[in-house]
Design a protein around this motif. Structure first.
Motif, mmCIF file in Angstrom:
data_model
loop_
_atom_site.group_PDB
_atom_site.id
_atom_site.type_symbol
_atom_site.label_atom_id
_atom_site.label_comp_id
_atom_site.label_asym_id
_atom_site.label_seq_id
_atom_site.Cartn_x
_atom_site.Cartn_y
_atom_site.Cartn_z
ATOM 1 N N LEU A 22 -9.457 42.893 -14.106
ATOM 2 C CA LEU A 22 -9.371 42.965 -15.565
ATOM 3 C C LEU A 22 -8.610 44.202 -16.019
ATOM 4 C CD1 LEU A 22 -12.966 41.892 -16.633
ATOM 5 C CD2 LEU A 22 -10.863 40.543 -16.747
ATOM 6 N N GLU A 23 -7.850 44.036 -17.094
ATOM 7 C CA GLU A 23 -7.111 45.153 -17.684
ATOM 8 C C GLU A 23 -8.070 46.145 -18.333
ATOM 9 O OE1 GLU A 23 -3.730 45.467 -17.457
ATOM 10 O OE2 GLU A 23 -3.677 43.608 -16.298
ATOM 11 N N VAL B 285 -10.819 34.532 -20.412
ATOM 12 C CA VAL B 285 -9.542 34.806 -21.079
ATOM 13 C C VAL B 285 -9.782 35.400 -22.460
ATOM 14 C CG1 VAL B 285 -7.428 33.779 -22.002
ATOM 15 C CG2 VAL B 285 -8.301 33.031 -19.778
ATOM 16 N N TYR C 67 -12.399 38.727 -22.067
ATOM 17 C CA TYR C 67 -12.004 39.812 -21.164
ATOM 18 C C TYR C 67 -10.501 39.932 -20.951
ATOM 19 C CZ TYR C 67 -16.979 39.788 -20.347
ATOM 20 O OH TYR C 67 -18.333 39.832 -20.526
ATOM 21 N N GLY C 68 -9.723 39.033 -21.552
ATOM 22 C CA GLY C 68 -8.269 39.130 -21.462
ATOM 23 C C GLY C 68 -7.693 38.791 -20.096
ATOM 24 N N LEU C 69 -8.383 37.952 -19.336
ATOM 25 C CA LEU C 69 -7.897 37.576 -18.010
ATOM 26 C C LEU C 69 -6.594 36.788 -18.136
ATOM 27 C CD1 LEU C 69 -8.776 37.672 -14.979
ATOM 28 C CD2 LEU C 69 -9.640 35.355 -15.322
ATOM 29 N N THR C 70 -5.555 37.236 -17.449
ATOM 30 C CA THR C 70 -4.272 36.540 -17.470
ATOM 31 C C THR C 70 -4.248 35.476 -16.368
ATOM 32 O OG1 THR C 70 -3.229 38.038 -15.884
ATOM 33 C CG2 THR C 70 -3.096 38.652 -18.236
ATOM 34 N N SER C 71 -3.278 34.576 -16.453
ATOM 35 C CA SER C 71 -3.151 33.526 -15.434
ATOM 36 C C SER C 71 -2.956 34.121 -14.047
ATOM 37 C CB SER C 71 -1.975 32.610 -15.764
ATOM 38 O OG SER C 71 -2.187 31.946 -16.972
ATOM 39 N N LEU C 72 -2.093 35.113 -13.947
ATOM 40 C CA LEU C 72 -1.850 35.749 -12.653
ATOM 41 C C LEU C 72 -3.117 36.418 -12.141
ATOM 42 C CD1 LEU C 72 -0.104 36.692 -10.308
ATOM 43 C CD2 LEU C 72 0.622 38.619 -11.716
ATOM 44 N N ASN C 73 -3.816 37.135 -13.015
ATOM 45 C CA ASN C 73 -5.038 37.811 -12.586
ATOM 46 C C ASN C 73 -6.139 36.823 -12.234
ATOM 47 O OD1 ASN C 73 -3.862 40.271 -12.707
ATOM 48 N ND2 ASN C 73 -4.854 40.920 -14.580
ATOM 49 N N LYS C 74 -6.132 35.647 -12.868
ATOM 50 C CA LYS C 74 -7.115 34.619 -12.503
ATOM 51 C C LYS C 74 -6.880 34.161 -11.074
ATOM 52 C CE LYS C 74 -9.232 30.297 -14.035
ATOM 53 N NZ LYS C 74 -9.224 29.232 -15.052
ATOM 54 N N SER D 34 -13.642 28.550 -16.670
ATOM 55 C CA SER D 34 -13.335 29.435 -17.790
ATOM 56 C C SER D 34 -14.321 30.590 -17.932
ATOM 57 C CB SER D 34 -13.264 28.648 -19.101
ATOM 58 O OG SER D 34 -14.506 28.031 -19.357
#
Length: 87
Positions: free
Chosen positions: A17-18, A33, A36-43, A70
């Protein structure tokens, strides 16, 4: 008490997570998402690491399976279903 799988998932999610969220502070029912702002790449990175640590072959999951994950609870339940199965 948290399951080992949930602990693995929490730790790996917090790592990608950022934001600076501690693993124990992650709400398992919040959207990863939206909350916590999870991006596709970070997922993808999160799922790869969580699968490795839980001993689950990432190939157990289809693209729709991954898209349906999710929340942290979704991931924990999916990993739990496949933990301990031979790859």
């Amino acid at each position: 008490m948290q399951s080992e799988i949930e602990t693995v998932a929490r730790t790996n999610l917090a790592r990608v997570l950022e934001s600076d969220v501690a693993p124990q502070d992650i709400d398992p029912d919040q959207d990863m998402v939206g909350t916590y702002g999870l991006t596709s790449l970070n997922k993808v990175l999160f799922l790869m690491a969580a699968c490795d640590d839980a001993g689950v072959d990432l190939s157990c999951f289809t693209e729709p399976d991954v898209a349906a994950m999710s929340t942290l609870r979704d991931v924990t339940e999916a990993l739990s279903r496949h933990a301990g199965k031979a790859a």
